[in-house]
Design a protein around this motif. Sequence first.
Motif, short mmCIF file in Angstrom:
data_model
loop_
_atom_site.label_atom_id
_atom_site.label_comp_id
_atom_site.label_asym_id
_atom_site.label_seq_id
_atom_site.Cartn_x
_atom_site.Cartn_y
_atom_site.Cartn_z
N SER A 22 0.83 -1.20 0.00
CA SER A 22 0.00 0.00 0.00
C SER A 22 0.87 1.25 0.00
N TYR A 37 -5.04 5.15 2.11
CA TYR A 37 -4.02 4.27 1.55
C TYR A 37 -4.57 3.57 0.31
N LEU A 73 -3.78 0.23 -2.28
CA LEU A 73 -3.01 -0.96 -2.60
C LEU A 73 -2.58 -0.87 -4.06
N GLU A 89 -7.55 -1.12 7.59
CA GLU A 89 -7.96 -1.79 6.34
C GLU A 89 -9.49 -1.83 6.22
N PHE A 133 -9.60 -0.54 -1.80
CA PHE A 133 -9.90 -1.49 -0.74
C PHE A 133 -11.39 -1.83 -0.81
N SER A 167 -3.61 -5.04 2.96
CA SER A 167 -2.75 -3.96 2.48
C SER A 167 -1.45 -4.45 1.87
#
Length: 938
Positions: free
Chosen positions: A606, A614, A616, A644, A655, A661
Amino acid sequence: MARKRLRGSINQIRRRDENVFTMPRAARGKNKPKWVTLKTTGLKPNTKYKVMLDNHPGNQFEDITSFSKPMGKSVKNNTHREGNRGLTTYLKSDANGKLEIKTRPFGTDDATVSGTKSNGSKDFTKMWKFWHTRTQKNDLGRDKIKLIAYSSVNNPDSSNKIKTLKKTIAPPVVVEDGGTSTTVVNPPPRPEDALPPGIICDCLLPDVGMIDPIVPISTRSNYYQTFFIDALKVDGSDTVDLLDVVLYIRSKPIIKQNASGLANPGINISILQCESDGTPIITSRYAGSEVQLDYNQIKASPLATSGTVFTFKSPLRLKTNRFYAIAINLEDTNYALWMNQKGDLTLVDGVKTEERSQGSSKGHKGDVFYYDREKSKRKTAAASSWTPKNDLDIKFDVNIAEYTLSSVDVTLHNASYEFFNLSSTAATWEPGEEVYKVRTDELSNVYIAAGTNKIIGSNTNFTTLSDGDKLILTDNTDTTIQQVFTVDKSFAGSATIVYVEEYAERTIGGTSGSPAGTWFKSVVGEVEYYDYYFSNIRLSDSSVNYAQYDLDGNMRFAVGDTIKGIDSGTTGVIASYNPLPVSVFRSNWNAQLPPKFKPVTYYNLSEDLGAGIYKLHSNNKIFYLNAPNHIKDYAGWIISTSQEVDQANSGGTNFTGQMKSAEINLTYQYLGETDRSYSAPTIDLNEMDMVTHRWLINNDSTNEHLNKGNALTRHISTTLELGDGNNAEDIKVIMNAYRPRNTDIEVYAKIHNNADPDAFDDKQWTKLERTVGDDKFSKAGSLRDYKEMEFSFANTTATTLLSGTFTTTLNNNVITGFGHDLTNEITVDDVIKISSPLFPENYQLFAVDSFDNAAGTITLTENVSNNNIVGEGFEVSKLDAAQTAYRNPDNYNAVRYFNEAGSPYDTYNRVAIKIVLLASDRKLVPKVDDYRVIGVTA
């Protein structure tokens, strides 16, 4: 003059002068050992045992029973825990001679932060006693755990941790020769022969940093049936994967009234290695080969037509063209196995015939062995400890895997971890203890009896709970009695009754007739690491999941939440998330890849997009299984499970659901001639780690002329001693380095002349000038694109210009200034530079002896001796670092420096090098492969 050379190297640097592949100083002294699980069988039923650490010579052991606790069904038989936190004084096997426990292999109560020192700092002097950080030579043997019968230990109730056995392992023997008596101490015998019955002898602790469950073991086996794996039977394959072993049981003992006295005795097997002649090796059992079946799992077959299957947890990979042994341990001797005995009538498809058996089958290479303990104790060349029965075979089947293969695609994700910074906390977190988020108690009351797994409620509604929910129960009278339970919906339940997976270690909540314990549902993790210095905590096995969080937004660990340890009672407030930064990682797997398979791999981590968001990545960088993987193009992160699920819920990134991640994808391409194979790629899911490192780096080298500067990443060499009479006049540092654009490498030298009374450690660092390679940069995508660079002393160092101009006189140490402000610009012992504004290469450096601001004069420690700086209108500037070195133009450019008192010294006899790595962020950092330091003439 003689030239001396110093060689050194720096690899990947973590912080200051630390290497990333060593334990960081900040981590030393805080890693307590995690819980280790022991599953044992073959013990004496209903017998008390001490848990002992075999870390002393002879028959001395360290008692770690108080650091152990029962697990699983063993809790039923061990609800006697004493003390405020329920310390254990012994552990008791069940009616079948089985015991499952968790223990921590360190044995000192005072292995902790022991108060404060006189200067107010924390005292860590006893932290070496933790198993992870042992440094004492006499601690290096802490490598085995043994269960010893309570009655076999002297003073079992003593508070002394070092215990002795009542039976000496190696008793002395008195030998008489001609009337003279000599005491001879026998060599230590085999552990399984020397120690009292019921001792577990092969519970080896794993290596530091690789905490794995200890496999189930047994103390002895009744039979050892050997067999041979022939490569010709499996297309010449070098290996095969053993799936299971089938034994044919003729009859079973009575459930309770049997020879062993055990209730529901079972059968256990394991696979052993053999010598080249087919003799079993009792000490070489294969990990993962142990299979335990309870009484009700064993099927008796009166006509030998059906067998009992002992299936391995995962396929057992064995080499072909070798002998192996099946070690069979019958928990009751009334078990009867079907055997092929010479002279017995044979059975064909369950029908008895009149044909007499000739014994061991012709198509089978192997024998039945009995282990003779008496012969083993004698240890003579003529007395073999193994007795083969050449006229006998146990009826058994060994099944191996035959794979039909094409390409196989596997995607692996990070486990459920939580990374937090804490506030309002203490250093008493216990390794491996469960940690829960503190929530408001439910209004209803609950009760659970010790040794049971049924929670009874009053005015409750357990029907809203889901399978796997975590419940925290607290006793109403003693609030230190707490336990975490996991809801098990596979059992019948109701609004007032719910079954859980764990058994209660102690009674919670008064009585079943009047439940009074408190409870609430929460999220839970286990302490894997706690950093006392920086108040960082890492929790493994987080119960946070997206489905639960989607229903209830409080079912995650969030900033501001209070968390609490179930064993220590320690609390802390989550001050912030502390995601795991990853700059480079290496896989640490127990994986096997047969020759006919080609792996195609990639990984993604990530990236921090800012504002707590964040993403990925999906750029699929190649993943190397046996080499470091350097994260390129972005700074990689692995975030908390709580983050997450929140990312998945908030949207705006890729996500979704329970997406993780970090991911590693492995695609195995099968290159065989056919679609049949007797081996396949394997990964042991119980032995998978990703060892991660991060670059701690910045782009600030301010004050690096001092021993404490602003740079985060530096390397300091050992000191090179040139010796008396070997004075060096200049220096040359040659290095091969990776320096991509927007990064830099600075080199500093600390020098000392033997005539200088100042201590070497107190000298300042001089920044060297890059003379070769200043315009050379490495390709960012090629980590081995090393460029050669050279560094030497500069003509001068950084200065600050004084106001006004000055007049100098040849062979005079007083200079006069005009338009100056001496009081605010210089001090005594400063080093100043007098230079021509028209010809800056004409200069000379002096130390300030005194100055008179009113008269506008500066008195130097030496006379002006350079005609090029004599006259009016000269500039004076002050060295920013007064004690740094430079080439002295008045002495053929030999290096000069001033000491703390302002005395000048030309040349040096002693030198050390400091290398500073600089970068704006950790996604692209420089590195040095090797360097050489040469003291040279000017």
